[in-house]
Design a protein around this motif. Structure first.
Motif, PDB file in Angstrom:
ATOM      1  N   SER A 297       0.842  -1.194   0.000  1.00  8.32           N
ATOM      2  CA  SER A 297       0.000   0.000   0.000  1.00  8.32           C
ATOM      3  C   SER A 297       0.883   1.252   0.000  1.00  8.32           C
ATOM      4  CB  SER A 297      -0.923   0.003   1.230  1.00  8.32           C
ATOM      5  OG  SER A 297      -0.162   0.051   2.417  1.00  8.32           O
ATOM      6  N   GLN A 298       0.453   2.269  -0.743  1.00  9.02           N
ATOM      7  CA  GLN A 298       1.161   3.543  -0.865  1.00  9.02           C
ATOM      8  C   GLN A 298       2.611   3.365  -1.348  1.00  9.02           C
ATOM      9  OE1 GLN A 298       0.435   5.149   3.131  1.00  9.02           O
ATOM     10  NE2 GLN A 298      -1.173   6.447   2.258  1.00  9.02           N
ATOM     11  N   LEU A 299       2.811   2.316  -2.132  1.00 12.73           N
ATOM     12  CA  LEU A 299       4.149   2.044  -2.682  1.00 12.73           C
ATOM     13  C   LEU A 299       4.438   3.027  -3.822  1.00 12.73           C
ATOM     14  CD1 LEU A 299       6.574  -0.045  -2.617  1.00 12.73           C
ATOM     15  CD2 LEU A 299       5.397  -1.197  -4.494  1.00 12.73           C
ATOM     16  N   LYS A 300       5.544   3.749  -3.722  1.00 12.30           N
ATOM     17  CA  LYS A 300       5.936   4.692  -4.764  1.00 12.30           C
ATOM     18  C   LYS A 300       6.946   4.016  -5.697  1.00 12.30           C
ATOM     19  CE  LYS A 300       5.127   8.992  -2.235  1.00 12.30           C
ATOM     20  NZ  LYS A 300       5.748  10.254  -1.738  1.00 12.30           N
ATOM     21  N   ILE A 301       6.593   3.997  -6.995  1.00 13.10           N
ATOM     22  CA  ILE A 301       7.419   3.327  -7.995  1.00 13.10           C
ATOM     23  C   ILE A 301       7.936   4.349  -9.005  1.00 13.10           C
ATOM     24  CG2 ILE A 301       7.394   1.668  -9.917  1.00 13.10           C
ATOM     25  CD1 ILE A 301       5.298   0.064  -8.391  1.00 13.10           C
ATOM     26  N   SER A 302       9.208   4.242  -9.354  1.00  9.64           N
ATOM     27  CA  SER A 302       9.795   5.040 -10.428  1.00  9.64           C
ATOM     28  C   SER A 302      10.080   4.094 -11.592  1.00  9.64           C
ATOM     29  CB  SER A 302      11.089   5.716  -9.968  1.00  9.64           C
ATOM     30  OG  SER A 302      11.670   6.439 -11.036  1.00  9.64           O
ATOM     31  N   TYR A 303       9.515   4.412 -12.760  1.00 10.58           N
ATOM     32  CA  TYR A 303       9.550   3.475 -13.891  1.00 10.58           C
ATOM     33  C   TYR A 303      10.317   4.058 -15.068  1.00 10.58           C
ATOM     34  CZ  TYR A 303       7.611   0.662 -17.781  1.00 10.58           C
ATOM     35  OH  TYR A 303       7.443  -0.134 -18.892  1.00 10.58           O
ATOM     36  N   VAL A 304      11.230   3.281 -15.632  1.00  5.74           N
ATOM     37  CA  VAL A 304      11.914   3.630 -16.874  1.00  5.74           C
ATOM     38  C   VAL A 304      11.485   2.609 -17.920  1.00  5.74           C
ATOM     39  CG1 VAL A 304      14.139   3.766 -18.064  1.00  5.74           C
ATOM     40  CG2 VAL A 304      13.907   4.705 -15.760  1.00  5.74           C
ATOM     41  N   SER A 305      10.813   3.089 -18.971  1.00  3.43           N
ATOM     42  CA  SER A 305      10.315   2.184 -20.007  1.00  3.43           C
ATOM     43  C   SER A 305      11.354   2.001 -21.107  1.00  3.43           C
ATOM     44  CB  SER A 305       9.018   2.721 -20.621  1.00  3.43           C
ATOM     45  OG  SER A 305       9.300   3.862 -21.412  1.00  3.43           O
ATOM     46  N   GLN A 306      11.138   0.975 -21.938  1.00  7.75           N
ATOM     47  CA  GLN A 306      11.994   0.779 -23.116  1.00  7.75           C
ATOM     48  C   GLN A 306      11.791   1.900 -24.129  1.00  7.75           C
ATOM     49  OE1 GLN A 306      12.096  -2.944 -25.231  1.00  7.75           O
ATOM     50  NE2 GLN A 306      11.512  -4.107 -23.419  1.00  7.75           N
ATOM     51  N   ASP A 307      10.564   2.370 -24.237  1.00 12.78           N
ATOM     52  CA  ASP A 307      10.167   3.269 -25.320  1.00 12.78           C
ATOM     53  C   ASP A 307      10.572   4.715 -25.032  1.00 12.78           C
ATOM     54  OD1 ASP A 307       8.910   4.229 -27.615  1.00 12.78           O
ATOM     55  OD2 ASP A 307       7.017   4.547 -26.566  1.00 12.78           O
ATOM     56  N   THR A 308      11.214   5.361 -25.996  1.00 15.03           N
ATOM     57  CA  THR A 308      11.566   6.780 -25.868  1.00 15.03           C
ATOM     58  C   THR A 308      10.889   7.628 -26.953  1.00 15.03           C
ATOM     59  OG1 THR A 308      13.532   6.496 -27.267  1.00 15.03           O
ATOM     60  CG2 THR A 308      13.833   6.224 -24.885  1.00 15.03           C
ATOM     61  N   SER A 309      10.010   7.015 -27.755  1.00 14.58           N
ATOM     62  CA  SER A 309       9.446   7.709 -28.919  1.00 14.58           C
ATOM     63  C   SER A 309       8.545   8.887 -28.529  1.00 14.58           C
ATOM     64  CB  SER A 309       8.659   6.730 -29.795  1.00 14.58           C
ATOM     65  OG  SER A 309       7.572   6.167 -29.064  1.00 14.58           O
ATOM     66  N   HIS A 310       8.059   8.884 -27.296  1.00 19.62           N
ATOM     67  CA  HIS A 310       7.143   9.942 -26.863  1.00 19.62           C
ATOM     68  C   HIS A 310       7.874  11.220 -26.440  1.00 19.62           C
ATOM     69  CE1 HIS A 310       8.489   7.800 -23.274  1.00 19.62           C
ATOM     70  NE2 HIS A 310       8.230   8.902 -22.588  1.00 19.62           N
ATOM     71  N   LEU A 311       9.191  11.173 -26.329  1.00 20.11           N
ATOM     72  CA  LEU A 311       9.937  12.314 -25.794  1.00 20.11           C
ATOM     73  C   LEU A 311      10.023  13.447 -26.809  1.00 20.11           C
ATOM     74  CD1 LEU A 311      12.886  10.448 -24.016  1.00 20.11           C
ATOM     75  CD2 LEU A 311      10.910  11.533 -22.942  1.00 20.11           C
ATOM     76  N   GLN A 312       9.636  14.649 -26.370  1.00 19.25           N
ATOM     77  CA  GLN A 312       9.724  15.839 -27.215  1.00 19.25           C
ATOM     78  C   GLN A 312       9.661  17.078 -26.334  1.00 19.25           C
ATOM     79  OE1 GLN A 312       6.377  15.903 -29.891  1.00 19.25           O
ATOM     80  NE2 GLN A 312       4.868  15.663 -28.278  1.00 19.25           N
ATOM     81  N   GLY A 313       9.929  18.229 -26.946  1.00 18.58           N
ATOM     82  CA  GLY A 313       9.896  19.479 -26.184  1.00 18.58           C
ATOM     83  C   GLY A 313      11.243  19.749 -25.533  1.00 18.58           C
TER      84      GLY A 313
END
Length: 492
Positions: free
Chosen positions: A370-386
């Motif tokens: 409960s109330q577990l905080k997760i930091s996630y790094v995905s394989q996909d980088t295609s969404h990165l912009q700006g």
């Protein structure tokens, strides 16, 4: 055997004010098995494209071989694999391609299936096999490991070790060690070629870096002394020049002609001394030119109030109508760094996404604290912009810390002004990792975080994880990284 000669190569992209290469010269033998290494954004893929004649440049590149690039662009992936091979090399013999595929442990039936139905690993092997059939070709192999699991990496590296005549871009240390006999490295200020595998090159580089750093204090003192001497010489000539326009201590008149002549001679002499001193300063500064910056990274993991953070019991995940992972059971406890391993398609990414809370259909039991905080790094980088400032604001992370981490991962300040969409693959992955390092979390879940990331940055990240020991669940096919980091291995 023939030679590839690169002479005074200079190149910058249109509209860019910073050169990627500037007057670099070196020579390669087409019989060599070259590993190509260098930090992200230094121009490895750009150099391969220059060899292929894709861009205009100044200087010269001369070679008596044709260049072939991997990955080959497949325009119609619905074609049968045999037809795709014909597009790559029409003059092949069937027995030759079957021999190559046998060496790569690829079943013959893939030849008669649509290319799109092959796994990424099978596609990689088919393209390599077809390209190596081309005689008198020098292969430019650009990061083939990004779609290969650990077993396939070992197999492909053994295959490449039997070949010759290629440049291989890879950041996987074990992979390079197994199949190259020379290293081509892009350093901070030059490109150099050394005989040996990656470990040999790294040992030489560390020895050179240690020598340069040991000399650093002595050089600082020499540079300071030369700078002060240059300043004194300059002041001395200016003081003499000033006497032309006034009286000296006694108040007597001065011979302006004599003083002017004397001042001119002294000015000329002082300028000559100043130039020699400045040249000496620059020469000594050059001795430190290729020491890479690899400052220590930091992370602030949160302690969870229970020892067990995640538990899976007999979990099976359905993904796109297929069972992506079957009957999986394991736990993640405080302080563990758990590596998920297995062949491509065994469901590793699906398990990570399920634990992160993505809406996937599954059976079995998943218990997440409960109330577990997760930091996630995905394989996909295609969404990165700006830009990076907006990216930090949108994700609620500290912009200064975020950019400081990127600086330590070898981002130049010029890079901060660019659109993230224009970054190299490795730089985009570093953005995701830097974001994760800024997040205070109980559990860090990283899905193939090292794809495209340069070797020095991989070592920095290893040192960070070993020092701060955050609780982690990760998938990574870099054998060295997994061996150094994992405290527990779960094989799917």
């Amino acid at each position: 055997m023939s030679l590839i000669n690169v002479t005074n190569l200079t190149f910058a992209y249109d509209g860019s004010y910073d050169n990627i290469f500037e007057n670099v010269s070196f020579q390669l033998d087409t019989d060599w098995k070259l590993g190509f290494t260098g930090r992200n954004g230094r121009g490895k893929t750009t150099f391969l494209h220059l060899l292929l004649g894709k861009y205009e440049y100044s200087g010269s590149i001369s070679a008596h071989v044709s260049f072939e690039y991997f990955p080959f662009h497949v325009a119609d992936k619905e074609k049968n694999t045999l037809d795709v091979i014909s597009d790559i090399y029409s003059d092949y013999q069937l027995w030759e391609i079957m021999r190559e595929l046998s060496l790569l442990k690829v079943a013959d039936d893939v030849l008669y299936r649509p290319f799109s139905s092959l796994s990424n690993g099978e596609q990689t092997k088919v393209m390599l096999a077809a390209l190596f059939l081309k005689e008198h070709s020098f292969l430019l192999i650009d990061e083939p490991t990004n779609h290969l699991d650990m077993e396939a990496r070992q197999l492909v590296s053994e295959y490449l070790s039997t070949k010759r005549g290629f440049i291989l871009v890879s950041h996987d240390r074990a992979f390079l060690d197994n199949c190259v006999d020379h290293i081509l490295s892009i350093n901070k200020t030059n490109i150099e070629v050394q005989k040996g595998n990656f470990s040999d090159w790294w040992e030489n580089k560390q020895r050179q870096d240690h020598y340069e750093l040991a000399e650093n204090e002595k050089l600082r003192k020499d540079i300071k002394r030369l700078s002060e001497a240059a300043k004194r010489t300059s002041n001395w000539s200016h003081e003499v020049e000033k006497t032309k326009n006034g009286t000296r201590n006694s108040g007597s008149k001065v011979d302006k002609g004599y003083i002017g002549h004397k001042a001119a001679k002294m000015m000329k002499r002082s300028k000559s001394i100043e130039q020699r001193q400045q040249a000496a300063i620059e020469d000594k500064s050059q001795l430190l030119r290729n020491v890479e910056s690899s400052e220590e990274l930091k992370i602030s993991p949160l302690a969870y109030h229970k020892n067990q953070l995640v538990e899976l019991e007999h979990v099976t995940v359905d993904y796109s109508g297929k069972k992506a992972a079957t009957d999986i059971s394991f736990t993640v406890e405080q302080g563990e760094r758990v590596a998920l391993t297995g062949k491509n398609g065994s469901g590793k990414s699906s398990i990570l996404k399920l634990i992160c809370g993505q809406d996937l259909h599954y059976t079995g039991t998943l218990r997440r604290g409960s109330q577990l905080k997760i930091s996630y790094v995905s394989q996909d980088t295609s969404h990165l912009q700006g830009n990076l400032t907006d990216y930090a604001r949108n994700h609620g992370i500290d912009e200064s810390l975020f950019k400081a981490i990127l600086r330590k991962l070898d981002f130049s300040r010029i890079q901060f002004e660019k659109d993230i969409a224009s970054f190299s693959g490795g730089q985009k992955k570093k953005v995701l990792i830097a974001k994760s390092l800024c997040e205070k979390a109980h559990l860090y879940i990283w899905d193939e975080p090292l794809n495209f990331i340069d070797i020095i940055s991989r070592m920095q990240i290893e040192e960070l994880l070993l020092e701060y020991a955050p609780t982690m669940l990760f998938v990574e096919h870099d054998r060295e990284f997994g061996h150094n980091i994992a405290t527990k291995v779960i094989e799917l």
